[in-house]
Structures are given as structure tokens and as C-alpha cells.
Design a protein around this motif. Structure first.
Motif, PDB file in Angstrom:
ATOM      1  N   ILE A  63     168.962  45.276 -19.095  1.00 38.47           N
ATOM      2  CA  ILE A  63     168.909  45.953 -18.791  1.00 38.47           C
ATOM      3  C   ILE A  63     167.752  46.824 -19.854  1.00 38.47           C
ATOM      4  CG2 ILE A  63     170.514  47.302 -17.139  1.00 38.47           C
ATOM      5  CD1 ILE A  63     171.445  48.940 -19.948  1.00 38.47           C
ATOM      6  N   GLY A  64     167.502  45.942 -21.280  1.00 41.00           N
ATOM      7  CA  GLY A  64     166.709  45.889 -21.387  1.00 41.00           C
ATOM      8  C   GLY A  64     166.564  47.091 -22.537  1.00 41.00           C
ATOM      9  N   CYS A  65     168.106  47.349 -23.107  1.00 37.21           N
ATOM     10  CA  CYS A  65     168.370  48.316 -24.017  1.00 37.21           C
ATOM     11  C   CYS A  65     168.741  47.831 -25.349  1.00 37.21           C
ATOM     12  CB  CYS A  65     169.451  49.447 -23.623  1.00 37.21           C
ATOM     13  SG  CYS A  65     171.050  47.589 -23.976  1.00 37.21           S
ATOM     14  N   GLY A 114     160.840  55.135 -20.056  1.00 36.01           N
ATOM     15  CA  GLY A 114     160.257  55.168 -21.225  1.00 36.01           C
ATOM     16  C   GLY A 114     159.539  53.523 -21.816  1.00 36.01           C
ATOM     17  N   SER A 115     159.116  52.380 -20.181  1.00 32.18           N
ATOM     18  CA  SER A 115     159.299  51.045 -20.783  1.00 32.18           C
ATOM     19  C   SER A 115     157.641  51.401 -21.076  1.00 32.18           C
ATOM     20  CB  SER A 115     159.131  50.709 -19.303  1.00 32.18           C
ATOM     21  OG  SER A 115     158.428  50.687 -18.732  1.00 32.18           O
ATOM     22  N   SER A 116     157.216  50.402 -21.407  1.00 33.02           N
ATOM     23  CA  SER A 116     155.891  49.591 -22.255  1.00 33.02           C
ATOM     24  C   SER A 116     154.946  49.380 -21.083  1.00 33.02           C
ATOM     25  CB  SER A 116     155.916  48.660 -23.345  1.00 33.02           C
ATOM     26  OG  SER A 116     156.381  48.901 -23.914  1.00 33.02           O
ATOM     27  N   SER A 117     155.509  48.815 -20.000  1.00 31.43           N
ATOM     28  CA  SER A 117     155.028  48.276 -19.159  1.00 31.43           C
ATOM     29  C   SER A 117     154.835  49.761 -18.116  1.00 31.43           C
ATOM     30  CB  SER A 117     155.970  47.076 -17.502  1.00 31.43           C
ATOM     31  OG  SER A 117     156.173  46.589 -18.715  1.00 31.43           O
ATOM     32  N   ALA A 118     155.209  51.183 -18.401  1.00 23.53           N
ATOM     33  CA  ALA A 118     154.789  51.870 -17.464  1.00 23.53           C
ATOM     34  C   ALA A 118     153.714  52.986 -18.007  1.00 23.53           C
ATOM     35  CB  ALA A 118     156.437  52.536 -17.350  1.00 23.53           C
ATOM     36  N   PHE A 149     154.778  44.165 -16.390  1.00 24.52           N
ATOM     37  CA  PHE A 149     157.058  43.326 -16.593  1.00 24.52           C
ATOM     38  C   PHE A 149     156.375  42.561 -17.883  1.00 24.52           C
ATOM     39  CE2 PHE A 149     154.192  39.893 -14.633  1.00 24.52           C
ATOM     40  CZ  PHE A 149     154.828  38.941 -15.412  1.00 24.52           C
ATOM     41  N   PRO A 150     157.841  43.126 -19.026  1.00 26.55           N
ATOM     42  CA  PRO A 150     157.789  42.587 -19.873  1.00 26.55           C
ATOM     43  C   PRO A 150     158.142  41.415 -20.205  1.00 26.55           C
ATOM     44  CG  PRO A 150     159.794  43.439 -19.602  1.00 26.55           C
ATOM     45  CD  PRO A 150     158.813  43.932 -17.676  1.00 26.55           C
ATOM     46  N   LEU A 151     158.133  40.834 -20.975  1.00 29.83           N
ATOM     47  CA  LEU A 151     158.363  38.677 -21.534  1.00 29.83           C
ATOM     48  C   LEU A 151     159.467  38.792 -21.460  1.00 29.83           C
ATOM     49  CD1 LEU A 151     156.829  36.253 -21.209  1.00 29.83           C
ATOM     50  CD2 LEU A 151     156.620  36.226 -23.847  1.00 29.83           C
ATOM     51  N   TYR A 152     160.452  38.318 -20.828  1.00 34.23           N
ATOM     52  CA  TYR A 152     162.001  38.089 -21.612  1.00 34.23           C
ATOM     53  C   TYR A 152     161.877  36.694 -21.167  1.00 34.23           C
ATOM     54  CZ  TYR A 152     163.725  43.067 -20.407  1.00 34.23           C
ATOM     55  OH  TYR A 152     164.266  44.103 -20.998  1.00 34.23           O
ATOM     56  N   VAL A 153     162.596  36.164 -22.295  1.00 37.28           N
ATOM     57  CA  VAL A 153     162.696  34.921 -23.145  1.00 37.28           C
ATOM     58  C   VAL A 153     161.639  34.052 -22.314  1.00 37.28           C
ATOM     59  CG1 VAL A 153     164.685  33.344 -22.462  1.00 37.28           C
ATOM     60  CG2 VAL A 153     165.246  35.218 -22.677  1.00 37.28           C
ATOM     61  N   ASP A 154     160.589  34.517 -22.729  1.00 33.91           N
ATOM     62  CA  ASP A 154     159.242  33.462 -22.734  1.00 33.91           C
ATOM     63  C   ASP A 154     159.263  33.573 -20.944  1.00 33.91           C
ATOM     64  OD1 ASP A 154     158.710  32.508 -24.544  1.00 33.91           O
ATOM     65  OD2 ASP A 154     160.953  31.701 -25.250  1.00 33.91           O
ATOM     66  N   ASN A 190     153.266  42.287 -20.908  1.00 31.58           N
ATOM     67  CA  ASN A 190     153.805  42.440 -22.504  1.00 31.58           C
ATOM     68  C   ASN A 190     154.890  42.233 -23.158  1.00 31.58           C
ATOM     69  OD1 ASN A 190     155.170  44.873 -23.551  1.00 31.58           O
ATOM     70  ND2 ASN A 190     155.500  45.246 -21.258  1.00 31.58           N
ATOM     71  N   CYS A 191     154.814  41.818 -24.484  1.00 38.31           N
ATOM     72  CA  CYS A 191     155.750  41.293 -25.199  1.00 38.31           C
ATOM     73  C   CYS A 191     155.293  41.590 -26.198  1.00 38.31           C
ATOM     74  CB  CYS A 191     155.565  39.615 -25.226  1.00 38.31           C
ATOM     75  SG  CYS A 191     154.073  39.028 -26.482  1.00 38.31           S
ATOM     76  N   GLY A 192     156.581  41.864 -26.872  1.00 37.37           N
ATOM     77  CA  GLY A 192     157.577  42.580 -28.145  1.00 37.37           C
ATOM     78  C   GLY A 192     157.157  41.162 -29.721  1.00 37.37           C
ATOM     79  N   PHE A 193     156.728  40.217 -29.154  1.00 35.05           N
ATOM     80  CA  PHE A 193     155.638  39.358 -30.111  1.00 35.05           C
ATOM     81  C   PHE A 193     154.732  39.852 -30.276  1.00 35.05           C
ATOM     82  CE2 PHE A 193     159.727  35.665 -29.692  1.00 35.05           C
ATOM     83  CZ  PHE A 193     160.177  36.211 -30.767  1.00 35.05           C
ATOM     84  N   GLY A 225     153.609  45.059 -28.145  1.00 38.77           N
ATOM     85  CA  GLY A 225     154.560  46.033 -26.979  1.00 38.77           C
ATOM     86  C   GLY A 225     155.613  47.035 -27.810  1.00 38.77           C
ATOM     87  N   GLY A 226     155.863  46.770 -28.868  1.00 36.81           N
ATOM     88  CA  GLY A 226     157.308  48.041 -29.566  1.00 36.81           C
ATOM     89  C   GLY A 226     156.029  49.063 -29.515  1.00 36.81           C
ATOM     90  N   MET A 227     154.204  48.994 -29.387  1.00 34.08           N
ATOM     91  CA  MET A 227     153.604  49.917 -29.620  1.00 34.08           C
ATOM     92  C   MET A 227     153.359  50.737 -28.698  1.00 34.08           C
ATOM     93  SD  MET A 227     151.210  48.799 -32.878  1.00 34.08           S
ATOM     94  CE  MET A 227     150.133  49.762 -32.727  1.00 34.08           C
TER      95      MET A 227
END
Ligand SMILES: Cc1cc2nc3c(=O)[nH]c(=O)nc-3n(C[C@H](O)[C@H](O)[C@H](O)COP(=O)(O)O)c2cc1C
Lengths: 166, 215
Positions: free
Chosen positions: A37-39, B19-23, B66-71, B99-102, B135-137
């Protein structure tokens, strides 16, 4: 010790006849897996352990004691299948949230002292483009998991499985 | 004659409820679309509902953020895509915003290729994707939209123009303009703050838990 994550149904797994050692951990789809869930609770709440207690919360810790991560998955558009991918998503407790630079790019630090051999096997009907994508995906995942080696195999049928597993 | 973009589905593929970056990126993009553009908002946070599948079938342009998850693509979204595959129509157009966190937006490229392969299997038109790093910003457009997030604003403006004119974009990537070390330190400080809020010490972030069978 190996962690084997696969998306085969029970008869397929039996028929594949993969030699398994007593200490190996087999992670298969029992229908209870929840998605991440991305938490980031596995980093900042219970470091190393996922906060969703559905039986898959210890993936990070299991990886921390393993020498090999073996992924057996249908090739879904160049990705691991939804089940195997969701297990990987639920496994990021294995790494540490802080960053380091590898080949000029940002990646994560390690949490555990072990280093994994990553072996990914993709089966099913797959185009060349999907194979190339899956290869690129696993190579990138190997960097993020700080794996010491990476091997990617593509097979057409499950009968070929035992042949590519050392 | 083809009409672009028709009804646009703005699909948020983050599992975060709020609160997602994607949204946040989709909200910024929505503001840039011409006023009367028909929009269908869809959030795929877990399972794909039958109602959302129906809605997606009826849209002309599908924009997956959507976010990048494990590449790659997050597992739940991948499952939804597999379910949508047989329902897609050949006239439909697909864009991605990953979007990715790196720091580096280019790390989203493999996920874009997976989306492209999916579009090929679904026999709809893959139009391309953008990869956004830092992505964190990306929830901070109000504060930094004119500052470090300017490159993202510019990229989103260009994307809107491409969507309107029906242009393909290949894979384009960018990230906030700030030194990598500043981004790194800010995100790492955030981890420590979150840990503290959860009653942990900074050193706890390094814990090495044992799995049940080895305890
Ligand atoms: C399970 C998981 C895996 C992730 N894998 C990556 C990754 O491989 N590369 C990366 O840059 N960021 C990765 N991230 C970070 C997210 O992409 C980043 O936090 C993103 O901004 C989240 O977007 P959202 O708010 O739209 O969900 C991962 C996050 C999670 C929870």
C-alpha cells in the motif's frame, strides 16, 4: 538457502519436479497475498518487516538470510506476473531506505550483510520485445537488491524448468 | 477524421488512498487541459472493479499515472492491466506518467516498456510515457511549481499539447531541478522524522529482523 517465489499452481509445481532443500523457502500463491500500500511502514515503523500481516510480511527478513532468490514467473508484458511482482513489492524491507550511488544513479543502501544470487526464469508465450524488457527489468532489480550475480532464463514450457535450475 | 483526445481517463495507479505523487501530477495535468475536455477519473488502488473496467472501455485516451515499484509496475496495477487486456479497443490511445522515488526519471524506462508491451497485447495505440524522478517532491507543486518543479511543469504542459494533438512521445524523462545531494538529504531526513513519529530512534532504521523460522 534459497527463496523460491513462483506463480505455478499446485499441480504445475509438483509436475515441475524442482529439487528443493529442506531449508529452502517456497513462496507461492495461496490466495491471501495483499498488495503493497506504499506506506513505507517496512522502513519507518517496523524496519525490515511489512505492516500487512497476511503471512507475507517477513519477505525482507527471509531475503536477509538467503543466498539465492529464484523467481519463476509467467512473462507478463515483460514483467514478472502480478503475484510474483506483488511479492517483490512486499519485499523492500530487505533494503535500507537511505540512498547510495551506483553507476552514477541513485539506489538504496543494504540492510542485511548477505548478498543474493538472483535467478529469474520467465515462462510462457513471450515476444522478443517482452524478453528484452524482462531482461532489463531483472538487471535493474539486481542492482536495487545489491545482488552479486544475476541470471535470466526464458523457457517456452514448464517441462524445461528443471533443466535451467542448477 | 480522428478527434483527439476524446474522453480522457485520468487513471491514478498508486495504492495510496490519498496524498500520492501520481494523484498530484494528475491534478496538475488536469488544470492544463482545455476547459471542456471530457474527463473520467479513475483510481486503481487495489483490485479493478467491474465499474472501472466498464468506464475504461468507454474512454478514448487512457493516461496511466503510477509509481515505479521495484523497477516495474506495481503488482496490483499489473493485475488490473492483465484484466483490461481483452477489453481494450484498437482505437484507444495509451499514455503513461511514471514517477519514482530515486532522483533520475530515466529509471522509469523499463516500466514504460512494460506498458508499451501491454498496449501491443491489448492492440490499442501506445503513445508513449514520461518518467519523473524525485517522486518524493511531486506533491509540492504549490510550493515549488515555479522553482525546482519547473522542469516537471514544463514536461506536463508539453504532454498535454501532445495528448490534444494526438502526438506520440516515445519515452521522455525529467526530474526536479535541485542538486542530487540536497534531494538525498531531504528524503533521508524525512525517513528519520517518520521513524521518530512512530516512536523509533534513527538507529532503528537499520534493524535486521530474523524471519520466524530462524528466531
Ligand atoms: C514497494 C515499493 C517499491 C519501490 N520501488 C522503487 C524503485 O524501484 N525505484 C524508485 O525510484 N522508487 C521506488 N519506489 C518509490 C516510489 O516510486 C516513490 O515513492 C513514488 O513517488 C510513489 O508514488 P505515489 O505517491 O504516486 O504512490 C518504491 C516504493 C515502494 C513502496
Amino acid at each position: 538457502m534459497r527463496i523460491i517465489v513462483h506463480d505455478l499452481c499446485s499441480p504445475e509445481w509438483q509436475a515441475a519436479n524442482i529439487p528443493v532443500a529442506e531449508q529452502d523457502v517456497i513462496v507461492s500463491d495461496d490466495g491471501t497475498l495483499k498488495n503493497c500500500i506504499g506506506c513505507f511502514g517496512c522502513w519507518v515503523k517496523t524496519p525490515g518487516i511489512c505492516v500487512i500481516h497476511d503471512g507475507y510480511q517477513h519477505m525482507g527478513a527471509y531475503l536477509g538470510t538467503a543466498d539465492t532468490l529464484l523467481l519463476i514467473s509467467r512473462n507478463c508484458c515483460g514483467s514478472q506476473s502480478p503475484f510474483v511482482k506483488s511479492v517483490l513489492d512486499r519485499s523492500i524491507g530487505y533494503i535500507h531506505p537511505n540512498f547510495r550511488t551506483i553507476n552514477g544513479e541513485m539506489h538504496h543502501r543494504k540492510r542485511f550483510s548477505n548478498t543474493l544470487k538472483l535467478h529469474a526464469i520467465f515462462y510462457g508465450d513471450q515476444t522478443d520485445f517482452e524478453k528484452n524488457t524482462a531482461e532489463a527489468l531483472v538487471q535493474a532489480q539486481a542492482v536495487n537488491l545489491a545482488a552479486k550475480s544475476v541470471k535470466v532464463d526464458f523457457i517456452d514450457t514448464l517441462q524445461q524448468l528443471s533443466g535451467v535450475i542448477a | 477524421m480522428k478527434r483527439y483526445p476524446g474522453t480522457i481517463a485520468l487513471i491514478c495507479g498508486s495504492p495510496k488512498q490519498t496524498g500520492s505523487s501520481s494523484a498530484a501530477v494528475l491534478d496538475r495535468l488536469r488544470e492544463k487541459l482545455p476547459e471542456k475536455t471530457p474527463i473520467t477519473d479513475i483510481h486503481i488502488a487495489a483490485k479493478l472493479t467491474a465499474e472501472n473496467a466498464e468506464l475504461l472501455k468507454s474512454c478514448d485516451t487512457l493516461l496511466f499515472a503510477f509509481p515505479l515499484y521495484v523497477d516495474g509496475i506495481p503488482g496490483h496495477l499489473l493485475r488490473a492491466l492483465m484484466q483490461l487486456e481483452p477489453l481494450m479497443r484498437s482505437e484507444q490511445r495509451v499514455y503513461g506518467i511514471i514517477n519514482c522515488g530515486f532522483f533520475e526519471g530515466r529509471q522509469c524506462q523499463t516500466a514504460a516498456r512494460i506498458l508499451e508491451n501491454w498496449a501491443a497485447r491489448s492492440s490499442c495505440n501506445y503513445m508513449g510515457a514520461i518518467g519523473l524522478g524525485t517522486g518524493g517532491m511531486l506533491t509540492l507543486f504549490d510550493k515549488y511549481g515555479e522553482g525546482p518543479l519547473k522542469p516537471i511543469e514544463t514536461r506536463l504542459t508539453a504532454l498535454v499539447a501532445d495528448i490534444i494533438s494526438g502526438q506520440t512521445i516515445g519515452f521522455e524523462h525529467t526530474q526536479a531541478s535541485l542538486p542530487k545531494i540536497v534531494y538525498k538529504l531531504a528524503v533521508e531526513m524525512n525517513w528519520r522524522r517518520s521513524a521518530k513519529r512512530n516512536g523509533l530512534k534513527s538507529a532503528d532504521l537499520k534493524r535486521k529482523p530474523l524471519p520466524p523460522s530462524r528466531q
